[in-house]
Design an enzyme around this catalytic site. Sequence first.
Site, mmCIF file in Angstrom:
data_model
loop_
_atom_site.group_PDB
_atom_site.id
_atom_site.type_symbol
_atom_site.label_atom_id
_atom_site.label_comp_id
_atom_site.label_asym_id
_atom_site.label_seq_id
_atom_site.Cartn_x
_atom_site.Cartn_y
_atom_site.Cartn_z
ATOM 1 N N LYS A 125 36.350 32.426 42.812
ATOM 2 C CA LYS A 125 36.670 33.471 42.067
ATOM 3 C C LYS A 125 37.586 34.519 42.884
ATOM 4 O O LYS A 125 38.262 35.378 42.527
ATOM 5 C CB LYS A 125 35.508 34.191 41.448
ATOM 6 C CG LYS A 125 34.823 33.627 40.602
ATOM 7 C CD LYS A 125 33.352 33.833 40.068
ATOM 8 C CE LYS A 125 32.481 33.028 41.192
ATOM 9 N NZ LYS A 125 31.048 33.104 41.043
ATOM 10 N N GLY A 207 19.773 28.873 43.444
ATOM 11 C CA GLY A 207 21.206 28.615 43.750
ATOM 12 C C GLY A 207 22.213 29.050 42.793
ATOM 13 O O GLY A 207 23.106 28.570 42.871
ATOM 14 N N GLU A 210 25.486 34.387 44.414
ATOM 15 C CA GLU A 210 26.399 34.093 45.179
ATOM 16 C C GLU A 210 25.867 34.066 46.858
ATOM 17 O O GLU A 210 24.756 34.522 46.924
ATOM 18 C CB GLU A 210 27.512 35.296 45.299
ATOM 19 C CG GLU A 210 28.187 35.356 43.983
ATOM 20 C CD GLU A 210 28.852 34.063 43.682
ATOM 21 O OE1 GLU A 210 29.903 34.044 44.562
ATOM 22 O OE2 GLU A 210 28.839 33.369 42.719
ATOM 23 N N LYS A 225 35.454 37.713 37.092
ATOM 24 C CA LYS A 225 35.592 37.090 35.900
ATOM 25 C C LYS A 225 36.444 37.903 35.018
ATOM 26 O O LYS A 225 37.073 37.379 34.306
ATOM 27 C CB LYS A 225 34.220 36.741 35.465
ATOM 28 C CG LYS A 225 33.544 35.776 36.630
ATOM 29 C CD LYS A 225 32.023 35.672 36.156
ATOM 30 C CE LYS A 225 31.471 34.548 37.159
ATOM 31 N NZ LYS A 225 30.025 34.836 37.195
HETATM 32 N N1 HSE Z 1 26.725 33.927 41.022
HETATM 33 C C1 HSE Z 1 27.045 33.652 39.694
HETATM 34 C C2 HSE Z 1 26.513 34.029 38.401
HETATM 35 C C3 HSE Z 1 27.453 32.142 39.874
HETATM 36 O O1 HSE Z 1 25.447 34.482 38.738
HETATM 37 O O2 HSE Z 1 26.810 34.112 37.566
HETATM 38 C C4 HSE Z 1 28.755 31.697 38.637
HETATM 39 O O3 HSE Z 1 29.530 32.075 38.824
#
Ligand code: HSE
Length: 337
Positions: A125, A207, A210, A225
Amino acid sequence: MRICIIGLGAVGQGVAQVFAMKRERIKKDYGLDLNLVAAADSRGAAICGDGLDPRLLLETKRNSGKVANYPEYGVPGISSLEVLDGVEYDCLVEVTPTNIEDGEPARSHMLKAMKNGKSVVTSNKGPLSLFFRELVGTAQNNDVEFKFEASVGGAMPIINFAHETLSGCEIKSVYGILNGTTNYILSRMAKEGSPYYQTLNEAQELGIAETNPSQDVDGIDAACKVVILANSIMKRDVTYKDVDVEGISRITPESIALAQKEGYLIKLIGEASPDSLEVSPRLVREGSPFSVDGTMNVATLKTDLADDVTVVGRGAGSIETASAILSDLISIWKARG
Ligand code: HSE
């Protein structure tokens, strides 16, 4: 198709796992052979023109922390840019950690691959929200494919859905829950009263957060986003710096309980419209399409012809995100043959 993966974190490992699970099926269904010829992390690479074994690659990475320990074909110390110059491949899968300061090293990886005539698939991103026009323009100038469905909403279909299924419509605005980690934290706090920091730790262990989880909780990830959606499906030309951002760190268990008493939930919402780019905690009605739990993402696209269209899906997770990368690879294969 000869594929080079740069980045072997949660998403890169998900891609390797999906290759191991699906290679035979994809070959049978589409005639596409997912031939993984190189995989690199920050400390080296594994390179084999005849194809690496994705299971052995995963085992090597998980057991030793380095892909360069891959038996026989490991190359310790080689840089990712050297891999991209030295390896024969068709498509780069760029899945290094998001960097929202300058988009590196992903931006350089993608530009090099495109200038060398290679297609690119990414979930990254940072560069998309800082250098969208440069990346799309470089792909066009070099006549290569550039796909990034996995960058927004993980497995939730949105970018290709807007471009393909809603191709006759103008997308007037997008409004949604675009971050899985904060939705996981907020829904656990609402349902079970779980403490904020404990739930954030769980999200990291799963997981889904980020590499730097403040990108999730401070709304930065959702803002990236919003920018990607504004640029790619609303034809705007904006960057991350144009978004008004507020995260969830000021949301207390008391404010969640108060909202619930009135029949509302607090969710982190991202919105791209002609006059606003915003990420902020907002109230949504319990029982509405926006009252999704856990790592689910949801987005409503307001269109001129189809009115409102709402999509829902798992917004984070290694395999879920890899599913979007796989579908981008298949569509490049179909487009290029
Ligand atoms: N860390 C991001 C989330 C991962 O929690 O949405 C997906 O983009």
